[in-house]
Design an enzyme around this catalytic site. Structure first.
Site, PDB file in Angstrom:
ATOM      1  N   GLY A  23       2.896   1.909   3.472  1.00 22.73           N
ATOM      2  CA  GLY A  23       3.943   0.897   3.630  1.00 22.73           C
ATOM      3  C   GLY A  23       5.065   1.121   2.623  1.00 22.73           C
TER       4      GLY A  23
ATOM      5  N   GLY B 146       0.830  -1.211   0.000  1.00 24.14           N
ATOM      6  CA  GLY B 146       0.000   0.000   0.000  1.00 24.14           C
ATOM      7  C   GLY B 146       0.860   1.254   0.000  1.00 24.14           C
TER       8      GLY B 146
ATOM      9  CG  ASN C  81     -12.354   8.664   5.653  1.00 22.08           C
ATOM     10  OD1 ASN C  81     -11.968   9.822   5.692  1.00 22.08           O
ATOM     11  ND2 ASN C  81     -11.521   7.658   5.721  1.00 22.08           N
TER      12      ASN C  81
ATOM     13  CD  GLU D  81      -9.526   2.019   6.253  1.00 24.85           C
ATOM     14  OE1 GLU D  81      -8.486   1.582   6.753  1.00 24.85           O
ATOM     15  OE2 GLU D  81      -9.610   3.158   5.753  1.00 24.85           O
TER      16      GLU D  81
ATOM     17  CE  LYS E 156      -5.885  10.354   9.627  1.00 24.99           C
ATOM     18  NZ  LYS E 156      -5.519   9.095   9.123  1.00 24.99           N
TER      19      LYS E 156
HETATM   20  O1  PAF Z   1      -8.597   8.307   4.866  1.00 28.43           O
HETATM   21  C1  PAF Z   1      -8.282   9.368   4.295  1.00 28.43           C
HETATM   22  O2  PAF Z   1      -8.568   9.594   3.106  1.00 28.43           O
HETATM   23  C2  PAF Z   1      -7.461  10.387   5.065  1.00 28.43           C
HETATM   24  O3  PAF Z   1      -7.182   9.840   6.331  1.00 28.43           O
HETATM   25  C3  PAF Z   1      -8.102  11.771   5.208  1.00 28.43           C
HETATM   26  C4  PAF Z   1      -7.454  12.498   6.337  1.00 28.43           C
HETATM   27  C5  PAF Z   1      -9.583  11.709   5.444  1.00 28.43           C
HETATM   28  C6  PAF Z   1      -7.827  12.608   3.994  1.00 28.43           C
HETATM   29  O4  PAF Z   1      -8.378  12.148   2.808  1.00 28.43           O
END
Ligand code: PAF
Length: 298
Positions: free
Chosen positions: A12, A9, A189, A263, A181
C-alpha cells in the site's frame, strides 16, 4: 481519480509513493493512529507520504478504494467502509491467498471489484519505513471474468495503477494468475515459516519431495477448478521464485516471528476447502494448515 489506500503496509505504501511521485491525489487510512510512512524507492529517493487518516471519508465514483490488506482483515475493513462508498466506487483487493472475492461479493455486491496480485518487492523495515526492493508485474482483472472491451471505470483504475506501479497487466480472467500466485505461496510460505528459514534454503534438496507433493495436490485442485496446471511447471516456478528471493524471509515466516495471525487459511486452507468440494485428497496441504495453525497458537 483519488486513490484511497487502506493500511500502512509495504505494498500500500509503495502504491502511495507512486501516486505521490506522479501527483495523483491519494489518501492513506490506518485504523489506529499512525505516523506518516517514508518510502525509499529503488533510486534511493525518500518519499514522505501523507499522514494516515484514522476515519473513513465519503467516496464517490471519482475515488478508488485500494485494499492491500491481509485476507483475514478484508471482511472487517469492507464492513467498515461499506457505508462510505457509493455503488460506483471501484474497489481493488490485493492480498496473498484467496477468499477476498467472496467477502467483497457479500459486503459490496453492487460495486465494481477488481482483484490484483503483484510481484513488486517492498519491505516494511519499521513502523514508518518502507523500502521498494524490486520492480515486478502487477496483474489485475475484474472479480467476474470479462468479455468485450474495457469499460470506462476499468480504464480509469488501470491507468491510475499504471502511474503508481508502472508494469500493470489487465487480464480478462484474473483467476489463473491468482491461482498461480497461490500455488507459489502454498509452498514457500508454510515451509519457510515451519522450518524458520529464508526462501532460498528451500532449494538445498531437503525439501524436494515435499515441494513435489504440495505442487501435485495444488495442480489437481487447480485443474478441477478449471485452471490449466501442470505439477512439474508449478515446481519449477516455485524454485524460480525461491531463487529470485533467496535471501528474503516470506511474509508467513515474518508473521510467525512477530506473533501475528498468518495467511495459512487463505493459502493452503483455501486449497483444502476447494479440494473438499471437488472430492480430491490433499493430505500435504491439510498437514501444513494444521502445523502452521498450531505453531501460531503456542
Ligand atoms: O508472501 C511472500 O513472502 C511472497 O509472496 C513470496 C513470493 C512467497 C516471496 O517471499
Amino acid at each position: 481519480m483519488t486513490l484511497n489506500i487502506l493500511g500502512t503496509g509495504a505494498i500500500g505504501s509503495a502504491i502511495a509513493a507512486g501516486a505521490a511521485k506522479h501527483n495523483i491525489p491519494y489518501r492513506v487510512f490506518s485504523r489506529s493512529p499512525a505516523a506518516a510512512v517514508t518510502v525509499i524507492d529503488q533510486q534511493d529517493q525518500q518519499i514522505m507520504l501523507n499522514t494516515p487518516l484514522s476515519q473513513p471519508v465519503k467516496l464517490d465514483s471519482s475515488d478508488v478504494l485500494i485494499v492491500p490488506l491481509k485476507a483475514h482483515q478484508i471482511a472487517s475493513a469492507l464492513q467498515q467502509w461499506q457505508p462510505f462508498v457509493c455503488v460506483h466506487t471501484p474497489v481493488v483487493l490485493m492480498h496473498n491467498g484467496m477468499g477476498g472475492a467472496e467477502t467483497a461479493r457479500h459486503t459490496l455486491p453492487d460495486n465494481p471489484v477488481f482483484l490484483a496480485t503483484t510481484r513488486m518487492g517492498a519491505l516494511k523495515h519499521s513502523e514508518n519505513h518502507v523500502r521498494i526492493t524490486g520492480r515486478g508485474t502487477t496483474d489485475i482483472g475484474s472479480i467476474s471474468p470479462d468479455i468485450g472491451p474495457l469499460t470506462a471505470i476499468q480504464e480509469q483504475v488501470l491507468s491510475s495503477l499504471r502511474h503508481c506501479l508502472q508494469d500493470v497487466v489487465w487480464h480478462a480472467d484474473i483467476y489463473p494468475s491468482l491461482w498461480h500466485k497461490l500455488s507459489i505461496n502454498a509452498v514457500i510460505n508454510p515451509l519457510t515459516a515451519l522450518n524458520d528459514i529464508p526462501n532460498g534454503t528451500l532449494l538445498n534438496g531437503r525439501f524436494d519431495s515435499q515441494i513435489d507433493e504440495i505442487c501435485h495436490e495444488t495442480a489437481a485442485v487447480m485443474r478441477a477448478s478449471g485452471i490449466p496446471a501442470d505439477a512439474k511447471a508449478l515446481v519449477s516456478r516455485v524454485r524460480d521464485v525461491a531463487a529470485a528471493t533467496a535471501a528474503n524471509y516470506s511474509s508467513m515466516h515474518q508473521d510467525v516471528v512477530h506473533h501475528r495471525q498468518t495467511e495459512i487459511d487463505a493459502i493452503n486452507g483455501y486449497i483444502v476447502l476447494q479440494a473438499k468440494k471437488k472430492g480430491i485428497a490433499v493430505p500435504h496441504n491439510a498437514l501444513l494448515v494444521e502445523q502452521v495453525t498450531s505453531l501460531t497458537q503456542r
